[in-house]
Design a protein around this motif. Structure first.
Motif, PDB file in Angstrom:
ATOM      1  N   ARG A 267       1.028  -1.488   0.069  1.00  0.00           N
ATOM      2  CA  ARG A 267       0.015  -0.059   0.096  1.00  0.00           C
ATOM      3  C   ARG A 267       0.288   0.919  -0.242  1.00  0.00           C
ATOM      4  O   ARG A 267       0.536   1.987  -0.617  1.00  0.00           O
ATOM      5  N   THR A 268       1.587   1.056   0.780  1.00  0.00           N
ATOM      6  CA  THR A 268       2.662   2.431   0.542  1.00  0.00           C
ATOM      7  C   THR A 268       4.022   2.450  -0.097  1.00  0.00           C
ATOM      8  O   THR A 268       3.693   3.976  -1.149  1.00  0.00           O
ATOM      9  N   LEU A 269       3.806   1.399  -1.137  1.00  0.00           N
ATOM     10  CA  LEU A 269       4.663   1.516  -2.529  1.00  0.00           C
ATOM     11  C   LEU A 269       3.379   1.976  -3.306  1.00  0.00           C
ATOM     12  O   LEU A 269       4.294   3.131  -4.327  1.00  0.00           O
ATOM     13  N   ALA A 270       2.476   1.685  -3.815  1.00  0.00           N
ATOM     14  CA  ALA A 270       0.922   2.420  -4.302  1.00  0.00           C
ATOM     15  C   ALA A 270       1.436   3.713  -4.265  1.00  0.00           C
ATOM     16  O   ALA A 270       1.082   4.029  -4.866  1.00  0.00           O
ATOM     17  N   GLU A 271       1.051   3.947  -2.886  1.00  0.00           N
ATOM     18  CA  GLU A 271       0.654   5.559  -2.538  1.00  0.00           C
ATOM     19  C   GLU A 271       2.108   6.349  -2.847  1.00  0.00           C
ATOM     20  O   GLU A 271       1.951   7.583  -3.747  1.00  0.00           O
ATOM     21  N   GLY A 272       3.040   6.087  -2.219  1.00  0.00           N
ATOM     22  CA  GLY A 272       4.651   6.245  -2.529  1.00  0.00           C
ATOM     23  C   GLY A 272       4.893   6.475  -3.958  1.00  0.00           C
ATOM     24  O   GLY A 272       5.920   7.142  -3.518  1.00  0.00           O
ATOM     25  N   TRP A 273       4.665   5.738  -4.644  1.00  0.00           N
ATOM     26  CA  TRP A 273       5.343   5.526  -6.488  1.00  0.00           C
ATOM     27  C   TRP A 273       4.595   5.382  -6.895  1.00  0.00           C
ATOM     28  O   TRP A 273       4.189   6.601  -8.483  1.00  0.00           O
ATOM     29  N   ALA A 274       4.288   4.499  -7.151  1.00  0.00           N
ATOM     30  CA  ALA A 274       3.275   3.931  -8.453  1.00  0.00           C
ATOM     31  C   ALA A 274       2.297   4.889  -8.799  1.00  0.00           C
ATOM     32  O   ALA A 274       1.676   5.145  -9.951  1.00  0.00           O
ATOM     33  N   PHE A 275       1.330   5.170  -7.598  1.00  0.00           N
ATOM     34  CA  PHE A 275       0.437   5.756  -8.330  1.00  0.00           C
ATOM     35  C   PHE A 275       0.605   8.016  -7.237  1.00  0.00           C
ATOM     36  O   PHE A 275      -0.735   8.807  -7.500  1.00  0.00           O
ATOM     37  N   LYS A 276       1.597   8.644  -7.221  1.00  0.00           N
ATOM     38  CA  LYS A 276       2.207   9.126  -6.769  1.00  0.00           C
ATOM     39  C   LYS A 276       1.867  10.072  -6.948  1.00  0.00           C
ATOM     40  O   LYS A 276       1.437  11.998  -6.902  1.00  0.00           O
ATOM     41  N   LYS A 277       2.360  10.544  -8.949  1.00  0.00           N
ATOM     42  CA  LYS A 277       2.141  11.319  -9.387  1.00  0.00           C
ATOM     43  C   LYS A 277       2.145  11.484 -10.813  1.00  0.00           C
ATOM     44  O   LYS A 277       2.017   9.531 -11.256  1.00  0.00           O
ATOM     45  N   PHE A 278       2.232  11.312 -11.971  1.00  0.00           N
ATOM     46  CA  PHE A 278       1.702  11.684 -13.410  1.00  0.00           C
ATOM     47  C   PHE A 278       3.033  11.158 -13.945  1.00  0.00           C
ATOM     48  O   PHE A 278       4.279  11.084 -13.508  1.00  0.00           O
ATOM     49  N   TYR A 279       3.026  10.223 -14.090  1.00  0.00           N
ATOM     50  CA  TYR A 279       4.513   9.307 -15.172  1.00  0.00           C
ATOM     51  C   TYR A 279       3.356   9.312 -17.149  1.00  0.00           C
ATOM     52  O   TYR A 279       2.520   8.001 -17.521  1.00  0.00           O
ATOM     53  N   SER A 280       4.448   9.445 -17.683  1.00  0.00           N
ATOM     54  CA  SER A 280       3.914   9.409 -19.118  1.00  0.00           C
ATOM     55  C   SER A 280       4.161   8.519 -19.374  1.00  0.00           C
ATOM     56  O   SER A 280       3.803   8.010 -20.684  1.00  0.00           O
ATOM     57  N   SER A 281       4.931   7.344 -19.318  1.00  0.00           N
ATOM     58  CA  SER A 281       5.528   5.690 -19.973  1.00  0.00           C
ATOM     59  C   SER A 281       5.847   5.507 -18.802  1.00  0.00           C
ATOM     60  O   SER A 281       6.297   5.392 -17.483  1.00  0.00           O
TER      61      SER A 281
END
Length: 322
Positions: A267-281
Motif C-alpha cells: 500500500r505504501t508502494l502504491a501511494e508513494g511511488w506507483a500512483f504518487k504522480k503523473f508518469y508519461s510511460s
C-alpha cells in the motif's frame, strides 16, 4: 508533576538527602527549599523507605475502587465486542448500563477500536516481530497495470487513458507489471524487482538476488514467508531455499494478515511511488522505482519501528557505528 509543584523529582531527592544522609533538621531543610515542614518530612520519609525510586510522582487514583465495573460484567462486554462487533450504545442497551461505562471498559481492555480486532476471527490482533535482521523475510508479488505512453487514466481521464492504451505504439507496454517484493521482518528493509511474470523461476531468481543483497549488508537470512501462490509451492522454490540454507514457510490459506507487513508495504508502494504522480510511460515509472525504494529504506521514518528509517535497524552494517 503538576505545573504548580514546588519541587521537581531532582530537588526532592536533594532535599531528602540533606535530611536523611547529612542529618539536617527538617525545618532547616524545608526553609532551604522554600517548602513546608510537612512536605519536607514526607519526602524524607519516602526516601528513607524507597530510596531514589520513591522520588517520582504517584497516581492520585484511589487504591480501592468499589464502584468499578464488576469482572463478570466486563467479561460480558468483552464477549459482545469480540463476537458480535457491537458498539458501546448497543452493548449498553443489552446490559442495561450507560454507554459511557461500556466505552470506559473497552478502552481499558484495548478494544475501543475495531481496528484492534482481526476482521475474520474477531480476536485482538497479535502483532509480532522477529528479534533480529534476517530471521524472517516476507515475499510477495504486487501486480500493477502498465502505464501506456501518454499517461494512464488516473491522470489523463478514462477516455484519453483508454485511447493511449489502444494506440499501436503501446502494444509492448500493455498488460501487467509484476513487482516481486521482499521485506525483512525485523528492520522492514525492502528489496524490489519489476518483472513480466510471476513464474517460479522468476520468483526463485528474485530470492537469490535478495539474499545476496542482504548478505552484502551483513544480514544472514534464515527463513522466508510467502503466500500459497503456485511459484512458492513449487519444488523449484523449495530446492532454491534448500540451496541457500533458508527454511521456507507459507501463510495459512485465505489469511493475508499473516503476511501483513508486506501487504502494508504494497500500500505504501502504491501511494508513494506507483500512483504518487503523473508518469508519461511505464519506462518513466520504473525508472523512478530504485530512487523511491532507497528513500523508503534510508530516509523515510517508519512508524512501526519508532519513526526511524528501516536501514537504521541493520546494526551490523559496515561502518554503522563509526
Amino acid at each position: 508533576m503538576h505545573s504548580n509543584a514546588a519541587l521537581a523529582p531532582t530537588a526532592r531527592l536533594k532535599l531528602a538527602r540533606l535530611i536523611i544522609d547529612e542529618g539536617w533538621d527538617i525545618a532547616r531543610a524545608a526553609e532551604r527549599y522554600d517548602v513546608s515542614w510537612r512536605t519536607a518530612k514526607k519526602w524524607a520519609e519516602r526516601y528513607a523507605r524507597e530510596g531514589v525510586d520513591g522520588m517520582g510522582d504517584r497516581s492520585s487514583a484511589r487504591h480501592t475502587q468499589p464502584k468499578r465495573t464488576p469482572r463478570p460484567v466486563v467479561r460480558k462486554i468483552v464477549h459482545l465486542r469480540l463476537k458480535h462487533r457491537l458498539g458501546p450504545v448497543e452493548i449498553g442497551h443489552r446490559l442495561a448500563m450507560p454507554a459511557s461505562t461500556v466505552h470506559a471498559v473497552l478502552v481499558r481492555c484495548r478494544l475501543n477500536r475495531l481496528t484492534h480486532l482481526d476482521r475474520v476471527t474477531g480476536e485482538p490482533i497479535r502483532r509480532y516481530e522477529h528479534a533480529y535482521p534476517g530471521s524472517m523475510l516476507h515475499v510477495d508479488v504486487k501486480k500493477l497495470g502498465r502505464v501506456p505512453d501518454g499517461g494512464g487514466w488516473r491522470y489523463v481521464g478514462k477516455q484519453q487513458g483508454t485511447k493511449n492504451t489502444r494506440t499501436k505504439t503501446n502494444t509492448s507496454r500493455r498488460g501487467t507489471c509484476y513487482l516481486h517484493t521482499v521485506i525483512d521482518d525485523h528492520s522492514r528493509v525492502a528489496y524490489v524487482e519489476a518483472h513480466d511474470d510471476e513464474r517460479k523461476e522468476t520468483a526463485a531468481g528474485v530470492l537469490r538476488r535478495a539474499v545476496a543483497w542482504f548478505r552484502a549488508r551483513g544480514v544472514t537470512v534464515e527463513r522466508v514467508l510467502s503466500d500459497n501462490g503456485s511459484a512458492y509451492k513449487s519444488h523449484h522454490w523449495r530446492a532454491v531455499c534448500a540451496e541457500l540454507g533458508i527454511t521456507p514457510k507459507r501463510t495459512r490459506p485465505y489469511r493475508p494478515q499473516t503476511n501483513g507487513k508486506i501487504e502494508r508495504f504494497h500500500r505504501t508502494l502504491a501511494e508513494g511511488w506507483a500512483f504518487k504522480k503523473f508518469y508519461s510511460s511505464e519506462t518513466a515509472r520504473l525508472a523512478a522505482l530504485p530512487g523511491w525504494v532507497h528513500h523508503y529504506n534510508h530516509h523515510r521514518p517508519h512508524s512501526a519501528i519508532g519513526k526511524v528509517p528501516p536501514i537504521t535497524r541493520l546494526t551490523n552494517l559496515a561502518g554503522h557505528h563509526s
